[in-house]
Design a protein around this motif. Structure first.
Motif: not given
Length: 268
Positions: A254-267
């Motif tokens: 879940x922590x990795x997923x939230x980080x991936x979500x933030x990365x996706x939004x930044x991109x």
């Protein structure tokens, strides 16, 4: 082979099906055997459109057009109809269904136009196929979300529809409550009841999408692509940490997923 355009494609198809000099693969095909290719080509057209790839779209439309020509060639060989008759039929249908374009007919509102459109189609169904219901010609083979939306639209054009989107939301909440109730009260082996309520909820969600003038199939495809993109980012993150998904806890993922979500939004 001096002809151009559609005539050239028809000539190519005729040669491919020539009993003496044709292609062995094309010669053994039937209506049913090329159905999977037709479906595949249709989705490849959709994919090219969603990727905004016009060069690819040109090629995929050609592949899809070839499927139409293939069916027409089979029908011609069996003495049913030829491609010219198919084209003539669709032209007649379009002219009949657009009297406001091809005649002096006028409609005061878009709703009146849509109702006239559906009434014309209904008369065509009754005349050509002895159909009695407005829903008779909606194919069972359509993807479930697409078919649900088509059924709803067909009924809505006759006035059988919610007038306020708040009512649609109420129906969604009602179906959620019924699904929860069934899940809590059903016996373990009574999964069919849960499936019924889940289906009702999905049908209500399609209705909600329609009222927002969105396509449920496209919305789900978009959500799936978003999930896929985030999941791939998460996999890359975990790989950089020299770990694997299988050895991580759900909380870690879940922590990795939230980080991936933030990365996706930044991109974006």
């Amino acid at each position: 082979m001096s002809s151009t355009g559609l005539e050239k494609l028809v000539d190519v198809m005729t040669q491919l099906r020539d009993p003496e000099s044709g292609c062995p693969w094309d010669l053994k095909q039937t209506y049913k055997t090329i159905i999977p290719y037709t479906i595949e080509e249709t989705y490849e057209v959709v994919d090219a459109i969603e990727r905004h790839d016009m060069d690819d779209l040109k090629g995929e439309l050609g592949d899809l057009l070839f499927q139409v020509v293939f069916y027409c060639q089979l029908a011609k060989e069996e003495g049913h109809f030829a491609i010219d008759q198919v084209i003539e039929s669709v032209c007649d249908k379009l002219i009949t269904r657009h009297p406001h374009v091809f005649s002096d007919e006028t409609y005061e509102t878009e709703q009146a136009l849509n109702l006239a459109w559906e009434n014309t189609k209904h008369q065509e169904r009754k005349k050509n196929k002895n159909q009695t219901s407005l829903l008779d010609d909606i194919p069972e083979s359509l993807p479930a979300l697409t078919r649900a939306e088509k059924v709803q639209k067909r009924a809505a054009k006759q006035g059988f529809d919610w007038t306020d989107i708040a009512q649609v939301w109420d129906k969604v909440y009602e179906e959620i409550a019924e699904l929860k109730h069934e899940e809590q009260t059903a016996e373990p082996e009574q999964t069919d009841k849960i499936e019924d309520e889940l289906g009702d909820l999905m049908f209500a969600i399609v209705n909600l999408s329609r009222h927002y003038k969105l396509n449920a199939e496209s919305a789900l495809r978009r959500a799936t692509k978003k999930f896929e993109s985030r999941f791939r980012i998460m996999e890359q993150q975990i790989d950089r940490e020299q770990k694997t998904l299988s050895e991580m806890t759900l909380n870690d993922m879940e922590q990795q997923w939230q980080q991936a979500k933030r990365t996706q939004q930044q991109n974006k």
